[in-house]
Scaffold this active site. Structure first.
Site, PDB file in Angstrom:
ATOM      1  N   PHE A  18       0.836  -1.405   0.161  1.00 13.64           N
ATOM      2  CA  PHE A  18       0.010  -0.089  -0.044  1.00 13.64           C
ATOM      3  C   PHE A  18       0.855   1.335   0.098  1.00 13.64           C
ATOM      4  O   PHE A  18       1.259   1.991  -1.149  1.00 13.64           O
ATOM      5  CB  PHE A  18      -0.922  -0.023   1.228  1.00 13.64           C
ATOM      6  N   LEU A  40       5.817 -10.296  -2.138  1.00  7.42           N
ATOM      7  CA  LEU A  40       4.475 -10.412  -2.673  1.00  7.42           C
ATOM      8  C   LEU A  40       3.738 -11.296  -1.566  1.00  7.42           C
ATOM      9  O   LEU A  40       2.697 -11.650  -1.829  1.00  7.42           O
ATOM     10  CB  LEU A  40       4.499 -11.121  -3.940  1.00  7.42           C
ATOM     11  N   GLY A  43       1.765  -7.817  -0.744  1.00  2.92           N
ATOM     12  CA  GLY A  43       1.555  -6.722  -1.783  1.00  2.92           C
ATOM     13  C   GLY A  43       1.208  -7.459  -3.182  1.00  2.92           C
ATOM     14  O   GLY A  43       1.283  -8.617  -3.131  1.00  2.92           O
ATOM     15  N   TYR A 153       4.568  -5.989  17.524  1.00  7.39           N
ATOM     16  CA  TYR A 153       4.813  -5.286  16.392  1.00  7.39           C
ATOM     17  C   TYR A 153       5.252  -3.806  16.868  1.00  7.39           C
ATOM     18  O   TYR A 153       6.180  -3.422  16.273  1.00  7.39           O
ATOM     19  CB  TYR A 153       3.259  -5.093  15.671  1.00  7.39           C
ATOM     20  N   ASN A 182      -2.364   6.146  11.608  1.00  5.98           N
ATOM     21  CA  ASN A 182      -3.058   5.308  11.031  1.00  5.98           C
ATOM     22  C   ASN A 182      -3.565   5.740   9.601  1.00  5.98           C
ATOM     23  O   ASN A 182      -4.264   6.442   9.139  1.00  5.98           O
ATOM     24  CB  ASN A 182      -4.397   4.911  11.819  1.00  5.98           C
ATOM     25  N   VAL A 196      -9.490  -1.145   9.471  1.00  3.63           N
ATOM     26  CA  VAL A 196     -10.789  -0.695   9.863  1.00  3.63           C
ATOM     27  C   VAL A 196     -11.464   0.200   8.924  1.00  3.63           C
ATOM     28  O   VAL A 196     -12.628  -0.115   8.326  1.00  3.63           O
ATOM     29  CB  VAL A 196     -11.303   0.151  11.229  1.00  3.63           C
TER      30      VAL A 196
HETATM   31  P1  NAD Z   1       1.403  -3.436   3.117  1.00  7.77           P
HETATM   32  O1  NAD Z   1       1.103  -4.865   3.667  1.00  7.77           O
HETATM   33  O2  NAD Z   1       0.302  -3.065   2.109  1.00  7.77           O
HETATM   34  O3  NAD Z   1       2.958  -3.314   2.641  1.00  7.77           O
HETATM   35  C1  NAD Z   1       3.787  -4.218   3.308  1.00  7.77           C
HETATM   36  C2  NAD Z   1       4.747  -4.891   2.066  1.00  7.77           C
HETATM   37  O4  NAD Z   1       5.948  -5.379   2.543  1.00  7.77           O
HETATM   38  C3  NAD Z   1       4.096  -5.943   1.186  1.00  7.77           C
HETATM   39  O5  NAD Z   1       3.866  -5.653  -0.206  1.00  7.77           O
HETATM   40  C4  NAD Z   1       4.477  -7.253   1.482  1.00  7.77           C
HETATM   41  O6  NAD Z   1       4.191  -8.039   0.395  1.00  7.77           O
HETATM   42  C5  NAD Z   1       5.859  -6.728   2.026  1.00  7.77           C
HETATM   43  N1  NAD Z   1       6.500  -7.596   2.770  1.00  7.77           N
HETATM   44  C6  NAD Z   1       6.116  -8.373   3.808  1.00  7.77           C
HETATM   45  N2  NAD Z   1       6.975  -9.189   4.303  1.00  7.77           N
HETATM   46  C7  NAD Z   1       8.060  -9.049   3.693  1.00  7.77           C
HETATM   47  C8  NAD Z   1       9.290  -9.934   3.556  1.00  7.77           C
HETATM   48  N3  NAD Z   1       9.441 -10.796   4.465  1.00  7.77           N
HETATM   49  N4  NAD Z   1       9.992  -9.567   2.483  1.00  7.77           N
HETATM   50  C9  NAD Z   1       9.699  -8.755   1.228  1.00  7.77           C
HETATM   51  N5  NAD Z   1       8.444  -8.005   1.484  1.00  7.77           N
HETATM   52  C10 NAD Z   1       7.665  -8.232   2.268  1.00  7.77           C
HETATM   53  O7  NAD Z   1       1.495  -2.497   4.465  1.00  7.77           O
HETATM   54  P2  NAD Z   1       1.520  -0.985   4.543  1.00  7.77           P
HETATM   55  O8  NAD Z   1       0.183  -0.619   5.110  1.00  7.77           O
HETATM   56  O9  NAD Z   1       1.786  -0.457   3.156  1.00  7.77           O
HETATM   57  O10 NAD Z   1       2.709  -0.664   5.431  1.00  7.77           O
HETATM   58  C11 NAD Z   1       3.804  -0.216   5.151  1.00  7.77           C
HETATM   59  C12 NAD Z   1       4.817  -0.007   6.145  1.00  7.77           C
HETATM   60  O11 NAD Z   1       4.297   1.157   6.769  1.00  7.77           O
HETATM   61  C13 NAD Z   1       5.109  -1.275   7.145  1.00  7.77           C
HETATM   62  O12 NAD Z   1       6.268  -1.259   7.441  1.00  7.77           O
HETATM   63  C14 NAD Z   1       4.041  -0.829   8.360  1.00  7.77           C
HETATM   64  O13 NAD Z   1       4.462  -1.442   9.435  1.00  7.77           O
HETATM   65  C15 NAD Z   1       4.191   0.712   8.185  1.00  7.77           C
HETATM   66  N6  NAD Z   1       3.239   1.247   8.899  1.00  7.77           N
HETATM   67  C16 NAD Z   1       1.758   1.271   8.295  1.00  7.77           C
HETATM   68  C17 NAD Z   1       0.656   1.914   8.988  1.00  7.77           C
HETATM   69  C18 NAD Z   1      -0.671   1.746   8.457  1.00  7.77           C
HETATM   70  O14 NAD Z   1      -1.663   2.469   8.864  1.00  7.77           O
HETATM   71  N7  NAD Z   1      -0.667   1.256   7.174  1.00  7.77           N
HETATM   72  C19 NAD Z   1       0.882   2.725  10.148  1.00  7.77           C
HETATM   73  C20 NAD Z   1       2.461   2.539  10.670  1.00  7.77           C
HETATM   74  C21 NAD Z   1       3.321   2.130  10.177  1.00  7.77           C
END
Ligand code: NAD
Length: 318
Positions: A18, A40, A43, A153, A182, A196
């Site tokens: 994302f 993937l 993602g 986490y 968020n 959510v």
């Molecule tokens: P997301 O799941 O859409 O993106 C994470 C990506 O990491 C995915 O494409 C997944 O395939 C990839 N991934 C997971 N494990 C992997 C691995 N072992 N090796 C390679 N790739 C891997 O999530 P997001 O919401 O886009 O989050 C992106 C980052 O932002 C994350 O680090 C998350 O912790 C952080 N974050 C997100 C939020 C939120 O509200 N969405 C809030 C705070 C922090």
């Protein structure tokens, strides 16, 4: 002026996810050579922008060192993660393997092959815990707020920030840790911290009922992905290191979220409440003064407009 990292490629981990895919889009617009690394697991390939070189690789794998040796990445945007709070509780070892050992695998490769800067997706929502009344009168949580993560986490994200500081002090690799609120917006999935929004949007568009946990007065700092990406890229391009909250400074509760999404989907669903989730955090809201000042950044999209755009995206997909 060309973007700071224009000579050698920039690596975006999690760039099929994302937030990472929006970061990759933006860096291409800035004229960077963008490589995306993603296994993937969460993602999808179609999120990776056309102009980026894609590597289907796990952050924990030996292939990471080979990629750094071959491409000598100048900067790293690290967004790949085990990002599901519930899964981190159910399987803390897996969470630490991906989030801590994965980061170390990247940093070890980076320090040996000329890496200059890391921008890291950290979390404000899961690091601070409940607002402390003795800080800012409990109104919002600045970067100096005590850190009391309530999940594995949150713990691995905080530990990651300390590793980044260590690599900065020891090897001179600059590090910006962006503590997101968020994050919601197009391409989001239901497993993240703002899951959510995706759950409500999908269910309401399918005409399925929703039960809000407890009173629905739990608040979070919901921030639109476009605003997050601007802050992330600004921190990457800026000289130096630091920790930056990336939110709106505004609390939105679940009831308000439901009402907006109910309206934008046109579902007209009834607001129903069920039992509260035991141990659920009640409030989370970030103080963004430091980020605004240092990065000259402010969120531009309010929650109503951002949710409308997000619901439109879900509508197109359904
Ligand atoms: P997301 O799941 O859409 O993106 C994470 C990506 O990491 C995915 O494409 C997944 O395939 C990839 N991934 C997971 N494990 C992997 C691995 N072992 N090796 C390679 N790739 C891997 O999530 P997001 O919401 O886009 O989050 C992106 C980052 O932002 C994350 O680090 C998350 O912790 C952080 N974050 C997100 C939020 C939120 O509200 N969405 C809030 C705070 C922090």
């Amino acid at each position: 002026m060309p973007f700071r990292f224009a000579d050698r490629p920039v690596l975006v981990t999690g760039g099929a996810g994302f937030i990472g895919s929006h970061v990759a889009d933006r860096l291409l617009e800035e004229g960077c050579q963008v490589h995306v690394l993603d296994d993937l697991s969460g993602g999808v390939r179609e999120n990776v922008p056309e102009g980026a070189v894609f590597h289907e690789v796990d952050v924990r794998s030996d292939a990471v060192a080979d990629l750094f040796q071959e491409h000598r990445f100048e900067a790293l945007c690290h967004l790949a993660a085990q990002m599901d709070v519930r899964r981190s509780v159910a399987d803390p070892q897996f969470d630490a393997e991906v989030n801590v050992l994965g980061l170390l695998n990247l940093l070890e490769a980076g320090r040996q092959h000329g890496l200059e800067k890391v921008a890291f997706a950290s979390t404000g929502g899961a690091i601070y815990g409940e607002p402390d009344p003795s800080v800012n009168g409990g109104v919002s949580q600045p970067e100096s707020h005590p850190t009391l993560p309530m999940s594995p986490y949150g713990i691995t994200k905080l530990v990651s920030e300390h590793y980044l500081r260590f690599y900065n002090d020891t090897y001179g690799i600059e590090a910006a840790a962006l503590r997101f609120g968020n994050v919601y917006g197009p391409r989001q999935n239901p497993h993240g911290e703002a899951g959510v929004v995706a759950i409500f949007a999908q269910r309401l568009l399918r005409g399925e009922p929703i039960t809000i946990n407890g009173e629905g007065t739990q608040t979070r700092d919901y921030v639109f992905v476009g605003d997050v990406v601007r802050a992330f890229v600004a921190a990457l391009g800026r000289q130096g290191s630091g920790i930056f909250n990336v939110g709106t400074g505004i609390e939105t509760d679940v009831n308000e979220l439901f009402r907006h999404i109910n309206r934008f989907t046109g579902a007209g669903a009834e607001e129903r409440h069920g039992p509260a989730k035991p141990g659920e955090q009640q409030r989370s809201v970030l103080d963004i003064s430091r980020t605004s000042e240092v990065l000259d950044w402010r969120p531009e999209v309010d929650v109503a407009r951002g949710l409308e755009e997000t619901v439109e995206w879900f509508k197109e997909r359904e």
